[in-house]
Scaffold this active site. Structure first.
Site, short mmCIF file in Angstrom:
data_model
loop_
_atom_site.label_atom_id
_atom_site.label_comp_id
_atom_site.label_asym_id
_atom_site.label_seq_id
_atom_site.Cartn_x
_atom_site.Cartn_y
_atom_site.Cartn_z
N ASP A 14 0.85 -1.18 0.00
CA ASP A 14 0.00 0.00 0.00
C ASP A 14 0.89 1.23 0.00
O ASP A 14 2.03 1.19 0.48
CB ASP A 14 -0.92 0.02 1.23
CG ASP A 14 -2.09 1.00 1.08
OD1 ASP A 14 -2.39 1.39 -0.08
OD2 ASP A 14 -2.68 1.39 2.09
N GLY A 15 0.37 2.31 -0.54
CA GLY A 15 1.06 3.58 -0.56
C GLY A 15 0.17 4.65 0.01
O GLY A 15 -1.06 4.52 0.01
N GLU A 52 2.41 3.88 -4.06
CA GLU A 52 1.79 2.58 -4.36
C GLU A 52 2.76 1.75 -5.21
O GLU A 52 2.99 0.57 -4.93
CB GLU A 52 0.47 2.77 -5.12
CG GLU A 52 -0.62 3.49 -4.35
CD GLU A 52 -1.41 2.59 -3.41
OE1 GLU A 52 -1.07 1.41 -3.23
OE2 GLU A 52 -2.39 3.11 -2.83
N ASP A 75 -4.47 -2.25 -3.26
CA ASP A 75 -5.74 -1.55 -3.44
C ASP A 75 -5.63 -0.48 -4.53
O ASP A 75 -6.52 0.34 -4.70
CB ASP A 75 -6.24 -0.95 -2.12
CG ASP A 75 -5.30 0.07 -1.51
OD1 ASP A 75 -4.35 0.51 -2.19
OD2 ASP A 75 -5.50 0.42 -0.33
N HIS A 126 -8.97 0.00 2.87
CA HIS A 126 -9.64 0.44 4.11
C HIS A 126 -10.90 -0.39 4.38
O HIS A 126 -11.91 0.13 4.82
CB HIS A 126 -9.97 1.92 4.05
CG HIS A 126 -8.80 2.75 3.63
ND1 HIS A 126 -7.76 3.06 4.47
CD2 HIS A 126 -8.48 3.31 2.44
CE1 HIS A 126 -6.86 3.78 3.82
NE2 HIS A 126 -7.28 3.94 2.58
N ASP A 136 -1.45 -0.33 5.09
CA ASP A 136 -1.89 1.06 5.21
C ASP A 136 -1.30 1.69 6.47
O ASP A 136 -0.83 2.83 6.44
CB ASP A 136 -3.41 1.13 5.22
CG ASP A 136 -3.91 2.56 5.33
OD1 ASP A 136 -3.64 3.36 4.42
OD2 ASP A 136 -4.54 2.89 6.36
#
Length: 159
Positions: A14-15, A52, A75, A126, A136
């Site tokens: 994740d970024g 990301e 995501d 999320h 995250d």
């Protein structure tokens, strides 16, 4: 976890960026059987898409064993679509014409990804995926941290 899942490398990435551009970070969780490794880093000025993508790159660059199957969960539809729908191949073929961004990172991704059998899966961010949520947390903690790194390519473009 199925027998097959126990013997393949699973990567979650994740970024994050605080502002776009702004301080940012990436978070990575690598899973191999019952082993887990976490990686993260923060940058003083970058974008969400760069973080990301950098998360995916750093995850692959951290691997010592080549020619293995790697499943990456992210995501980021930007990443999944760029690779799975072959947008990236076209961008490279046309030298990123039309203002396509992040050429430096996409070329770095392409160079490392050729050493693996990479498959991407999109996961809702999320939501209820604990590994995506952990990534995250790592990414946002890195973005909010001290001693942030410099995303040199990005900052040079801004000058």
């Amino acid at each position: 976890m199925s027998e097959q899942q126990a013997h393949q490398l699973i990567i979650y990435t994740d970024g994050s960026s605080r502002g776009n551009p702004g301080p940012g970070g990436y978070g990575i969780v690598l899973l191999w059987g019952n082993q887990r490794k976490e990686i993260s880093a923060g940058y003083r000025l970058t974008t969400n898409n760069r973080m990301e993508l950098l998360g995916v790159i750093v995850a692959l660059e951290s691997l010592t064993k080549k020619n293995i199957a790697v499943t990456i969960y992210t995501d980021s539809q930007y990443i999944v679509n760029s690779v799975e729908k072959k947008w990236l191949d076209n961008w490279i073929r046309t030298d990123f014409k039309g203002g396509k961004k992040n050429k430096d990172l996409w070329l770095r991704y392409k160079a490392i990804a050729q050493h693996f059998k990479v498959r991407f899966h999109w996961v809702k961010g999320h939501a209820d995926n604990p590994w995506n949520n952990r990534c995250d947390e790592l990414a946002t903690e890195a973005a909010d941290g001290n001693n942030l790194l410099i995303d040199v390519e990005f900052e040079n473009l801004k000058i």
